[in-house]
Design a protein around this motif. Structure first.
Motif, mmCIF file in Angstrom:
data_model
loop_
_atom_site.group_PDB
_atom_site.id
_atom_site.type_symbol
_atom_site.label_atom_id
_atom_site.label_comp_id
_atom_site.label_asym_id
_atom_site.label_seq_id
_atom_site.Cartn_x
_atom_site.Cartn_y
_atom_site.Cartn_z
ATOM 1 N N LYS A 4 50.851 6.260 53.659
ATOM 2 C CA LYS A 4 49.808 5.366 54.155
ATOM 3 C C LYS A 4 49.816 5.338 55.675
ATOM 4 N N VAL A 5 48.632 5.447 56.238
ATOM 5 C CA VAL A 5 48.468 5.426 57.683
ATOM 6 C C VAL A 5 48.032 4.026 58.097
ATOM 7 N N THR A 6 48.810 3.407 58.956
ATOM 8 C CA THR A 6 48.510 2.039 59.374
ATOM 9 C C THR A 6 47.329 2.021 60.350
ATOM 10 N N ASN A 7 46.705 0.845 60.455
ATOM 11 C CA ASN A 7 45.579 0.687 61.375
ATOM 12 C C ASN A 7 46.007 0.893 62.827
ATOM 13 N N THR A 8 47.227 0.485 63.140
ATOM 14 C CA THR A 8 47.726 0.667 64.506
ATOM 15 C C THR A 8 47.824 2.142 64.855
ATOM 16 N N ARG A 9 48.348 2.924 63.916
ATOM 17 C CA ARG A 9 48.463 4.361 64.169
ATOM 18 C C ARG A 9 47.088 5.006 64.293
ATOM 19 N N LYS A 10 46.133 4.578 63.457
ATOM 20 C CA LYS A 10 44.767 5.099 63.561
ATOM 21 C C LYS A 10 44.181 4.790 64.928
ATOM 22 N N TRP A 11 44.407 3.573 65.400
ATOM 23 C CA TRP A 11 43.863 3.158 66.691
ATOM 24 C C TRP A 11 44.470 3.975 67.822
ATOM 25 N N ILE A 12 45.777 4.216 67.741
ATOM 26 C CA ILE A 12 46.464 4.994 68.781
ATOM 27 C C ILE A 12 45.941 6.427 68.816
ATOM 28 N N PHE A 13 45.832 7.055 67.641
ATOM 29 C CA PHE A 13 45.356 8.445 67.593
ATOM 30 C C PHE A 13 43.895 8.552 68.008
ATOM 31 N N THR A 14 43.108 7.529 67.681
ATOM 32 C CA THR A 14 41.702 7.530 68.104
ATOM 33 C C THR A 14 41.590 7.453 69.617
#
Length: 276
Positions: A4-14
């Motif tokens: 599972k990919v957390t929202n924080t990680r998604k935000w960082i990669f974005t």
């Protein structure tokens, strides 16, 4: 089990992706902004980013000094012509290497790729002399042929990769139904490889459109494309950054728009066969 990919990680990669994209696009953005400046604002220190006197004078002067439409048509004919001729040669060649490989197929592929490692200036003089004797200097036909030959290894390599992903059993079935070699390539292989052919075509158009070395050395006026059009604004009298930026913006705008609208097709073709 998928991680599972957390929202924080998604935000960082974005944010990282947007940062890299803006970093890559910044030189183009700066060129576009400079094209709307006066020559004084273009060389001002510190640089003026948005707060300057916007003007269209550079575009009017560039159009008055140079025949933009003539250079544009030369670029279109050379890019599309070299791409069409390259595909005409590369599709049968890639088919033979993908579905009828021989003992030397890999060696031939590596040899073709190695030709891209040779500096273009190494063959400039013999090609120039050859073109001079054949009357191909400053002609669309001459530049078209050179760009096709220069990009042919990339076209064949890309098509070979795409064709390798197509099951050979489909072609065998078409042969059992009585399809000739031409019909097999035309009606079976080519439709199945449309994404790969399309991305190869788009990439080759971009490479041919941006080619500067050969166009600057083999053309002067009649067959001069937009790369020569840009170079004409770098003169011994000095660098006129605002006018040079206006000419560059006019030259890159068509290919930039084409790339924007075809980005999905390009990405789809470049990742063809990567995901099973």
């Amino acid at each position: 089990m998928a991680r599972k990919v957390t929202n924080t990680r998604k935000w960082i990669f974005t944010c990282l992706a947007w940062g890299v994209a803006l970093l890559i696009f910044f030189p183009i953005l700066w060129t576009i902004l400079t094209s709307f400046k006066t020559e004084g604002d273009a060389v001002a220190t510190p640089p003026k980013f948005l707060f300057f006197d916007w003007t269209l004078a550079n575009y009017r002067e560039v159009q008055a000094r140079s025949d933009y439409f003539s250079h544009f048509m030369n670029s279109v004919i050379i890019a599309l012509g070299s791409t069409a001729l390259g595909l005409l040669v590369a599709i049968p060649a890639a088919w033979a290497m993908a579905f009828q490989p021989g003992k030397q197929t890999k060696n031939v592929l590596m040899w073709m790729l190695s030709t891209k490692m040779m500096p273009a200036v190494g063959v400039l003089i013999p090609i120039y002399i050859l073109f001079q004797r054949m009357g191909l200097l400053d002609s669309r036909t001459g530049v078209l042929i050179v760009l096709m030959l220069m990009n042919l290894p990339i076209i064949i390599w890309m098509l070979y990769t795409y064709f390798r992903e197509i099951p050979g059993e489909i072609l065998e079935a078409s042969r059992m139904d009585g399809a000739s070699l031409w019909n097999e390539i035309r009606y079976v292989l080519t439709p199945m490889a449309v994404p790969g052919i399309a991305s190869t075509m788009l990439l080759n158009i971009i490479l041919a459109w941006n080619e500067a070395f050969w166009t600057l050395n083999l053309t002067t006026s009649r067959a001069a494309p937009l790369t020569t059009f840009i170079a004409s604004y770098s003169s011994p009298e000095g660098l006129f950054y605002a006018k040079l930026s206006a000419a560059s913006t006019m030259a890159i705008a068509p290919i930039l728009i084409m790339g924007w609208f075809s980005q999905k097709q390009l990405v789809r073709g470049l990742t063809f066969g990567a995901v099973k």
